[in-house]
Design a protein around this motif. Structure first.
Motif, PDB file in Angstrom:
ATOM      1  N   ALA A  43       0.820  -1.211   0.000  1.00  0.00           N
ATOM      2  CA  ALA A  43       0.000   0.000   0.000  1.00  0.00           C
ATOM      3  C   ALA A  43       0.850   1.257   0.000  1.00  0.00           C
ATOM      4  N   ALA A  44       2.075   1.160   0.554  1.00  0.00           N
ATOM      5  CA  ALA A  44       2.980   2.311   0.603  1.00  0.00           C
ATOM      6  C   ALA A  44       3.979   2.336  -0.555  1.00  0.00           C
ATOM      7  N   HIS A  45       3.933   1.340  -1.426  1.00  0.00           N
ATOM      8  CA  HIS A  45       4.866   1.282  -2.553  1.00  0.00           C
ATOM      9  C   HIS A  45       4.591   2.442  -3.510  1.00  0.00           C
ATOM     10  N   PRO A  46       5.632   3.039  -4.072  1.00  0.00           N
ATOM     11  CA  PRO A  46       5.406   4.188  -4.967  1.00  0.00           C
ATOM     12  C   PRO A  46       4.426   3.932  -6.101  1.00  0.00           C
ATOM     13  N   ARG A  47       4.345   2.689  -6.577  1.00  0.00           N
ATOM     14  CA  ARG A  47       3.405   2.389  -7.665  1.00  0.00           C
ATOM     15  C   ARG A  47       1.949   2.349  -7.191  1.00  0.00           C
ATOM     16  N   LEU A  48       1.736   2.185  -5.880  1.00  0.00           N
ATOM     17  CA  LEU A  48       0.378   2.015  -5.357  1.00  0.00           C
ATOM     18  C   LEU A  48      -0.003   3.073  -4.320  1.00  0.00           C
ATOM     19  N   ALA A  49       0.939   3.838  -3.836  1.00  0.00           N
ATOM     20  CA  ALA A  49       0.681   4.801  -2.764  1.00  0.00           C
ATOM     21  C   ALA A  49      -0.153   5.976  -3.266  1.00  0.00           C
ATOM     22  N   GLY A  50      -0.684   6.738  -2.306  1.00  0.00           N
ATOM     23  CA  GLY A  50      -1.419   7.949  -2.620  1.00  0.00           C
ATOM     24  C   GLY A  50      -2.915   7.801  -2.644  1.00  0.00           C
ATOM     25  N   ARG A  51      -3.400   6.590  -2.506  1.00  0.00           N
ATOM     26  CA  ARG A  51      -4.829   6.324  -2.501  1.00  0.00           C
ATOM     27  C   ARG A  51      -5.289   6.042  -1.068  1.00  0.00           C
ATOM     28  N   HIS A 235       3.118 -18.459  -3.276  1.00  0.00           N
ATOM     29  CA  HIS A 235       1.720 -18.068  -3.044  1.00  0.00           C
ATOM     30  C   HIS A 235       1.606 -16.652  -2.471  1.00  0.00           C
ATOM     31  N   ASN A 236       2.537 -16.280  -1.605  1.00  0.00           N
ATOM     32  CA  ASN A 236       2.514 -14.945  -0.995  1.00  0.00           C
ATOM     33  C   ASN A 236       3.229 -13.951  -1.906  1.00  0.00           C
ATOM     34  N   ILE A 237       2.601 -13.656  -3.021  1.00  0.00           N
ATOM     35  CA  ILE A 237       3.252 -12.892  -4.081  1.00  0.00           C
ATOM     36  C   ILE A 237       3.754 -11.553  -3.572  1.00  0.00           C
ATOM     37  N   MET A 238       2.943 -10.851  -2.789  1.00  0.00           N
ATOM     38  CA  MET A 238       3.299  -9.504  -2.349  1.00  0.00           C
ATOM     39  C   MET A 238       4.478  -9.500  -1.390  1.00  0.00           C
ATOM     40  N   LEU A 239       4.713 -10.606  -0.700  1.00  0.00           N
ATOM     41  CA  LEU A 239       5.848 -10.709   0.216  1.00  0.00           C
ATOM     42  C   LEU A 239       7.090 -11.240  -0.485  1.00  0.00           C
ATOM     43  N   ASP A 240       6.906 -12.165  -1.414  1.00  0.00           N
ATOM     44  CA  ASP A 240       8.043 -12.803  -2.074  1.00  0.00           C
ATOM     45  C   ASP A 240       8.690 -11.901  -3.122  1.00  0.00           C
ATOM     46  N   ASN A 241       7.887 -11.133  -3.819  1.00  0.00           N
ATOM     47  CA  ASN A 241       8.397 -10.241  -4.875  1.00  0.00           C
ATOM     48  C   ASN A 241       7.633  -8.925  -4.798  1.00  0.00           C
ATOM     49  N   PRO A 242       7.966  -8.070  -3.831  1.00  0.00           N
ATOM     50  CA  PRO A 242       7.207  -6.826  -3.649  1.00  0.00           C
ATOM     51  C   PRO A 242       7.189  -5.945  -4.889  1.00  0.00           C
ATOM     52  N   GLU A 243       8.304  -5.843  -5.587  1.00  0.00           N
ATOM     53  CA  GLU A 243       8.358  -4.985  -6.770  1.00  0.00           C
ATOM     54  C   GLU A 243       7.511  -5.560  -7.898  1.00  0.00           C
ATOM     55  N   GLY A 244       7.626  -6.867  -8.114  1.00  0.00           N
ATOM     56  CA  GLY A 244       6.829  -7.502  -9.157  1.00  0.00           C
ATOM     57  C   GLY A 244       5.349  -7.432  -8.859  1.00  0.00           C
ATOM     58  N   PHE A 245       4.994  -7.611  -7.598  1.00  0.00           N
ATOM     59  CA  PHE A 245       3.588  -7.506  -7.224  1.00  0.00           C
ATOM     60  C   PHE A 245       3.060  -6.104  -7.439  1.00  0.00           C
ATOM     61  N   ALA A 246       3.812  -5.099  -6.980  1.00  0.00           N
ATOM     62  CA  ALA A 246       3.350  -3.714  -7.123  1.00  0.00           C
ATOM     63  C   ALA A 246       3.175  -3.348  -8.586  1.00  0.00           C
ATOM     64  N   ARG A 247       4.100  -3.800  -9.424  1.00  0.00           N
ATOM     65  CA  ARG A 247       3.976  -3.513 -10.859  1.00  0.00           C
ATOM     66  C   ARG A 247       2.731  -4.165 -11.435  1.00  0.00           C
ATOM     67  N   ALA A 248       2.543  -5.456 -11.152  1.00  0.00           N
ATOM     68  CA  ALA A 248       1.393  -6.178 -11.705  1.00  0.00           C
ATOM     69  C   ALA A 248       0.078  -5.622 -11.170  1.00  0.00           C
ATOM     70  N   ALA A 249       0.034  -5.292  -9.879  1.00  0.00           N
ATOM     71  CA  ALA A 249      -1.196  -4.750  -9.299  1.00  0.00           C
ATOM     72  C   ALA A 249      -1.520  -3.382  -9.877  1.00  0.00           C
ATOM     73  N   ALA A 250      -0.500  -2.537 -10.021  1.00  0.00           N
ATOM     74  CA  ALA A 250      -0.739  -1.201 -10.582  1.00  0.00           C
ATOM     75  C   ALA A 250      -1.256  -1.297 -12.012  1.00  0.00           C
ATOM     76  N   GLU A 251      -0.691  -2.205 -12.807  1.00  0.00           N
ATOM     77  CA  GLU A 251      -1.164  -2.386 -14.172  1.00  0.00           C
ATOM     78  C   GLU A 251      -2.585  -2.928 -14.194  1.00  0.00           C
ATOM     79  N   ALA A 252      -2.897  -3.832 -13.257  1.00  0.00           N
ATOM     80  CA  ALA A 252      -4.254  -4.365 -13.184  1.00  0.00           C
ATOM     81  C   ALA A 252      -5.264  -3.274 -12.813  1.00  0.00           C
ATOM     82  N   LEU A 253      -4.871  -2.397 -11.911  1.00  0.00           N
ATOM     83  CA  LEU A 253      -5.767  -1.330 -11.487  1.00  0.00           C
ATOM     84  C   LEU A 253      -5.997  -0.291 -12.586  1.00  0.00           C
ATOM     85  N   ALA A 254      -5.088  -0.241 -13.544  1.00  0.00           N
ATOM     86  CA  ALA A 254      -5.211   0.727 -14.637  1.00  0.00           C
ATOM     87  C   ALA A 254      -6.000   0.180 -15.814  1.00  0.00           C
TER      88      ALA A 254
END
Length: 256
Positions: A43-51, A235-254
């Motif tokens: 939630a605090a990652h630069p790709r996802l923060a501000g919301r 399975h814990n994508i956001m913990l295992d690869n925080p950068e990859g998760f933030a990128r994929a989640a941000a793209e999904a949200l867009a």
């Protein structure tokens, strides 16, 4: 920390809230987990923060109350989350949901469509699982009777799941953990997968690339669900690869 009464018995769901712009974003955790521990960094990652972000714990888990009489079905979890979001005034929120949280999020979107504007499912449960003794997770817990689990099964599960998962699972009420696992393994009618296929909001399903494409990918994609592999994770994508998760989640949200 915020809270809302979500049952006639005055049980409260609690969430950590980060300020930011609307529309709100809601993070839902998996079985035996807690949203702040699993999603604070995302939630605090630069790709996802501000919301405006609500990191919400289900009843029976984390910071929320642990009522013994609550049924802990996926539908009951979804309805209490809906009451919490209504009290929080989120309106139609973007929902990012992991594992069991993804199953609850699908039911939430089906039962309370005015509260969900899009779904990002993170290796979520879509299908029923047969009870499987000796395994971790919902299928292993569901192999006990409730009496067996409360008497000895929770200790066996503790030794089975490992120190990391147990660090949050130990916070869950044992009755809530057991019933949540049983109902997650049993699934819903129609199934979570069938409900997901019929939803009209933008939907994405993130999965560990090493696991291979999930079952039914073609049907998911035909229904408009983006199925997205994330490298270098389990399975814990956001913990295992925080950068990859933030990128994929941000793209999904867009996605439109």
């Amino acid at each position: 920390m915020h809270s809302a009464v979500v049952t006639p018995e005055d049980d409260r769901i609690r969430w950590v809230e980060l300020p930011g712009e609307e529309p709100a974003r809601v993070y839902l955790h998996g079985l035996g987990s807690t949203a702040p521990a699993y999603f604070a960094a995302s939630a605090a990652h630069p790709r996802l923060a501000g919301r405006r972000s609500l990191l919400l714990d289900f009843l029976g888990h984390g910071h929320s109350d642990r009522p013994e009489a609550f049924p802990y079905t996926l539908e009951a979890h979804a309805d209490t989350v809906a009451r919490a979001l209504t009290a929080a005034g989120t309106g139609a929120a973007e929902v990012i949901a992991h594992s069991m949280g993804g199953a609850v999020a699908i039911v939430l979107a089906a039962r309370h469509p005015h509260l969900v504007s899009r779904l990002v499912l993170v290796d979520a449960n879509l299908d029923p699982l047969p009870p499987t003794p000796g395994t971790a997770g919902s299928s292993g817990i569901a192999s006990y009777t409730e009496e067996e689990f409360l008497a000895r099964g929770w200790a066996e599960v503790r030794d089975r799941v490992g120190a990391h998962w147990w660090s949050t699972m130990r916070l869950a009420g044992r009755t809530g953990l057991y019933r949540s696992a049983v109902h997650l393994a049993a699934g819903t009618t129609p199934t979570m997968r069938e409900l997901l296929l019929e939803l009209e909001v933008p939907r994405s399903f993130l999965y560990p690339e090493a696991d291979g494409a999930p079952a039914g990918t073609a049907a998911l994609e035909a229904a408009g669900v983006a199925v997205v592999p994330v490298p270098e994770c389990g399975h814990n994508i956001m913990l295992d690869n925080p950068e990859g998760f933030a990128r994929a989640a941000a793209e999904a949200l867009a996605r439109d």
